[in-house]
Motif scaffolding. Structure first.
Motif, mmCIF file in Angstrom:
data_model
loop_
_atom_site.group_PDB
_atom_site.id
_atom_site.type_symbol
_atom_site.label_atom_id
_atom_site.label_comp_id
_atom_site.label_asym_id
_atom_site.label_seq_id
_atom_site.Cartn_x
_atom_site.Cartn_y
_atom_site.Cartn_z
ATOM 1 N N ALA A 1 1.846 11.532 12.722
ATOM 2 C CA ALA A 1 2.944 11.285 11.779
ATOM 3 C C ALA A 1 2.471 10.460 10.591
ATOM 4 C CB ALA A 1 4.092 10.575 12.494
ATOM 5 N N ALA A 2 1.568 9.519 10.841
ATOM 6 C CA ALA A 2 1.038 8.696 9.751
ATOM 7 C C ALA A 2 0.233 9.543 8.763
ATOM 8 C CB ALA A 2 0.169 7.577 10.311
ATOM 9 N N ALA A 3 -0.593 10.450 9.308
ATOM 10 C CA ALA A 3 -1.401 11.316 8.440
ATOM 11 C C ALA A 3 -0.514 12.213 7.583
ATOM 12 C CB ALA A 3 -2.350 12.153 9.288
ATOM 13 N N VAL A 4 0.529 12.770 8.192
ATOM 14 C CA VAL A 4 1.469 13.610 7.437
ATOM 15 C C VAL A 4 2.157 12.787 6.348
ATOM 16 C CG1 VAL A 4 3.605 14.940 7.579
ATOM 17 C CG2 VAL A 4 1.835 15.212 9.334
ATOM 18 N N SER A 5 2.532 11.565 6.683
ATOM 19 C CA SER A 5 3.208 10.698 5.715
ATOM 20 C C SER A 5 2.306 10.394 4.515
ATOM 21 C CB SER A 5 3.632 9.389 6.385
ATOM 22 O OG SER A 5 4.558 9.626 7.424
ATOM 23 N N ILE A 6 1.028 10.185 4.784
ATOM 24 C CA ILE A 6 0.082 9.894 3.698
ATOM 25 C C ILE A 6 0.004 11.071 2.730
ATOM 26 C CG2 ILE A 6 -2.375 9.579 3.189
ATOM 27 C CD1 ILE A 6 -2.519 7.858 5.735
ATOM 28 N N VAL A 7 -0.056 12.292 3.271
ATOM 29 C CA VAL A 7 -0.087 13.489 2.417
ATOM 30 C C VAL A 7 1.185 13.564 1.564
ATOM 31 C CG1 VAL A 7 -0.151 16.002 2.361
ATOM 32 C CG2 VAL A 7 -1.577 14.760 3.984
ATOM 33 N N LEU A 8 2.324 13.328 2.189
ATOM 34 C CA LEU A 8 3.603 13.425 1.479
ATOM 35 C C LEU A 8 3.733 12.356 0.400
ATOM 36 C CD1 LEU A 8 6.056 14.216 4.430
ATOM 37 C CD2 LEU A 8 5.261 15.774 2.634
ATOM 38 N N VAL A 9 3.271 11.147 0.691
ATOM 39 C CA VAL A 9 3.329 10.085 -0.324
ATOM 40 C C VAL A 9 2.494 10.477 -1.537
ATOM 41 C CG1 VAL A 9 2.645 7.714 -0.845
ATOM 42 C CG2 VAL A 9 3.854 8.210 1.277
ATOM 43 N N TRP B 1 8.422 -0.544 2.857
ATOM 44 C CA TRP B 1 9.800 -0.815 2.444
ATOM 45 C C TRP B 1 9.843 -1.230 0.976
ATOM 46 C CZ3 TRP B 1 13.941 0.885 4.535
ATOM 47 C CH2 TRP B 1 14.025 1.093 5.905
ATOM 48 N N VAL B 2 8.856 -2.011 0.560
ATOM 49 C CA VAL B 2 8.769 -2.382 -0.857
ATOM 50 C C VAL B 2 8.658 -1.120 -1.710
ATOM 51 C CG1 VAL B 2 7.369 -3.534 -2.612
ATOM 52 C CG2 VAL B 2 7.747 -4.637 -0.399
ATOM 53 N N GLY B 3 7.783 -0.199 -1.296
ATOM 54 C CA GLY B 3 7.614 1.058 -2.029
ATOM 55 C C GLY B 3 8.885 1.877 -2.059
ATOM 56 N N ALA B 4 9.601 1.904 -0.941
ATOM 57 C CA ALA B 4 10.857 2.664 -0.884
ATOM 58 C C ALA B 4 11.883 2.103 -1.856
ATOM 59 C CB ALA B 4 11.412 2.649 0.543
ATOM 60 N N VAL B 5 11.977 0.784 -1.928
ATOM 61 C CA VAL B 5 12.928 0.146 -2.852
ATOM 62 C C VAL B 5 12.534 0.433 -4.303
ATOM 63 C CG1 VAL B 5 13.797 -2.067 -3.690
ATOM 64 C CG2 VAL B 5 13.610 -1.654 -1.226
ATOM 65 N N LEU B 6 11.236 0.371 -4.605
ATOM 66 C CA LEU B 6 10.774 0.651 -5.967
ATOM 67 C C LEU B 6 11.085 2.101 -6.358
ATOM 68 C CD1 LEU B 6 7.305 -1.182 -5.971
ATOM 69 C CD2 LEU B 6 9.392 -1.894 -7.152
ATOM 70 N N PHE C 1 1.769 2.971 -4.647
ATOM 71 C CA PHE C 1 0.676 2.023 -4.433
ATOM 72 C C PHE C 1 1.080 0.810 -3.616
ATOM 73 C CE2 PHE C 1 -1.810 4.633 -7.036
ATOM 74 C CZ PHE C 1 -3.126 4.253 -6.834
ATOM 75 N N ALA C 2 2.362 0.574 -3.444
ATOM 76 C CA ALA C 2 2.775 -0.478 -2.516
ATOM 77 C C ALA C 2 2.248 -0.161 -1.121
ATOM 78 C CB ALA C 2 4.296 -0.600 -2.496
ATOM 79 N N ALA C 3 2.311 1.121 -0.751
ATOM 80 C CA ALA C 3 1.835 1.538 0.568
ATOM 81 C C ALA C 3 0.331 1.776 0.587
ATOM 82 C CB ALA C 3 2.568 2.810 0.994
ATOM 83 N N ALA D 1 11.202 7.923 -1.888
ATOM 84 C CA ALA D 1 11.846 6.735 -1.309
ATOM 85 C C ALA D 1 12.101 6.933 0.183
ATOM 86 C CB ALA D 1 13.151 6.432 -2.043
ATOM 87 N N LEU D 2 12.552 8.120 0.563
ATOM 88 C CA LEU D 2 12.842 8.411 1.962
ATOM 89 C C LEU D 2 11.569 8.401 2.808
ATOM 90 C CD1 LEU D 2 14.816 9.279 4.186
ATOM 91 C CD2 LEU D 2 14.458 11.654 3.452
ATOM 92 N N VAL D 3 10.519 9.069 2.327
ATOM 93 C CA VAL D 3 9.264 9.130 3.083
ATOM 94 C C VAL D 3 8.654 7.741 3.249
ATOM 95 C CG1 VAL D 3 6.873 9.953 2.988
ATOM 96 C CG2 VAL D 3 8.756 11.528 2.512
ATOM 97 N N LEU D 4 8.706 6.924 2.198
ATOM 98 C CA LEU D 4 8.150 5.566 2.294
ATOM 99 C C LEU D 4 8.933 4.723 3.298
ATOM 100 C CD1 LEU D 4 7.368 4.900 -1.472
ATOM 101 C CD2 LEU D 4 5.698 4.940 0.394
ATOM 102 N N ALA D 5 10.249 4.875 3.304
ATOM 103 C CA ALA D 5 11.057 4.137 4.284
ATOM 104 C C ALA D 5 10.698 4.576 5.707
ATOM 105 C CB ALA D 5 12.542 4.349 4.003
#
Length: 405
Positions: free
Chosen positions: A290-298, A358-363, A216-218, A275-279
């Motif tokens: 790439a953004a759309a793919v990232s949203i699915v993966l998150v 980045w906040v989400g990746a750290v969490l 949810f950070a992202a 963590a990797l995908v969020l980073a």
């Protein structure tokens, strides 16, 4: 899977719809009540805080009745809250309706998780929990877009009346399909609270806060990120959220399937990959595909953690699982609120609209560290118990020989 799980999934669908649909209707609600968008945002905050408070409160009250009866009471609260929101004459009354509806959220999923797990064989518990949570994930694919469309086309009040109708359907399903389970003998509030002295229960809840907070950070700031960074049109945001919902559905079902086979390794993989995908999302957000793919993966990786985390709490609090299960649902919402707050801080500090990633990746990475720590402590305890058992086995023959002598 028993039909009773369908009734629980319908209730979860209604709850998921009312939780998230308000985000797409804030402009309409704000305009109707003549308040600002930030003020209308209290409808989101108020709901989240109501879940955190209501989860333990309603579960404690529910220790006096059977779980089926409590699920019916919770669906009644959900219906009442949404009807109150639909007919609210002023903003304050609608906020009250949102809070009333939210009181059912945590306890429904918490008690429902226990009921779902009890309906199946031990080897299928995580799958049963995932089946119930499928209602929540499908709500983001079907319920939220449909509710937003109805609210923008006919009126937001109609949306909340339709959601109340979903609650009536869920209530009927629980009443008809969920078997009557007698209230467990000897369950007392003191007994339920004792589960929180177990460090493994606390670690699992901390993993819930941090891991799901990473998602949810992202996602909280997905609209400005996609329109201003990726270059999507405003009208595309709804479909991007549908992609997120599809990822949630797939991740939830996969999490339920594999958690029954290998729970902790699943958490390692899903939290590490999240963590990797969020980073990487910080960089992929600049490209539409790439953004759309990232949203699915998150969505997929985030919700792959839900069944194993919920089952982890149930397993570690096996003697008194109901309150711990409900509090863990509150932990999901606490993670949402914490992540949204931290994401807002980094944006306000001038780090840009992609900084919440980045906040989400750290969490998420922090949750992974806790998962590794939890496993290490568990292995240490197993070795200690094995040594105690071995020492006892050696001592018993020696004692017996002494008696014969």
């Amino acid at each position: 899977m028993p039909l009773a799980l369908l009734a629980l999934a319908i209730g979860a669908f209604g709850i998921g719809t009312t939780e998230f649909v308000i985000m797409g209707l804030l402009p309409e609600v704000a305009g109707d009540f003549q308040v600002t968008i930030p003020t209308a945002g209290y409808l989101v905050t108020g709901y989240a805080l109501g879940v955190v408070i209501g989860a333990p409160l309603m579960t404690v009250l529910g220790t006096k009745v059977s779980r089926k009866r409590m699920l019916m009471v919770l669906m009644g609260l959900f219906i009442a809250g949404n009807v109150l929101s639909a007919v609210a004459p002023v903003f304050g009354v609608m906020l009250m309706g949102r809070v009333v509806a939210s009181l059912a959220h945590g306890a429904f999923f918490g008690i429902g998780s226990v009921v779902a797990a009890d309906l199946v064989a031990p080897a299928k518990k995580a799958g049963a929990i995932a089946m119930m949570f499928t209602g929540l994930t499908v709500a983001n694919v079907v319920g939220v877009p449909m509710g937003t469309f109805i609210g923008q086309s006919i009126g937001w009040r109609t949306t909340f009346l339709v959601v109340a109708g979903l609650g009536v359907l869920g209530l009927a399903g629980v009443a008809k399909l969920v078997p009557e389970q007698p209230r467990p003998e000897g369950v007392r509030l003191r007994h339920e609270l004792a589960a929180f002295r177990n460090v493994q229960v606390l670690l699992a809840m901390a993993m819930t806060v941090l891991g799901f907070g990473g998602v949810f950070a992202a996602i909280t700031y997905i609209t400005p990120m996609m329109t201003e960074v990726a270059g999507f049109a405003d009208s595309s945001v709804t479909w991007l959220l549908v992609l997120f919902g599809l990822g949630m559905v797939g991740g939830n079902l996969a999490g339920g399937k594999f958690a029954d086979r290998s729970l902790m390794p699943l958490l390692y993989v899903s939290l590490g990959a999240l963590a990797l995908v969020l980073a990487l999302f910080t960089f992929t957000a600049h490209n539409k595909v790439a953004a759309a793919v990232s949203i699915v993966l998150v969505g997929a990786l985030g919700f792959a953690t839900v069944p194993p985390l919920q089952k982890r709490v149930l397993d570690q609090a096996s003697g008194a699982p109901t309150l711990a299960s409900a509090v863990n649902i509150g932990a999901f919402n606490l993670g949402n609120a914490l992540a949204a707050w931290l994401g807002g801080i980094v944006i306000a500090a001038g780090f840009g609209l992609t900084a919440p990633n980045w906040v989400g990746a750290v969490l998420a990475a922090s949750a992974l560290v806790l998962a590794v720590l939890s496993s290490a402590l568990e292995r240490r305890d197993v070795r200690r118990d094995s040594r105690i058992v071995a020492a006892s086995a050696v001592a018993e023959p020696a004692s017996a020989a002494g008696v014969r002598h």
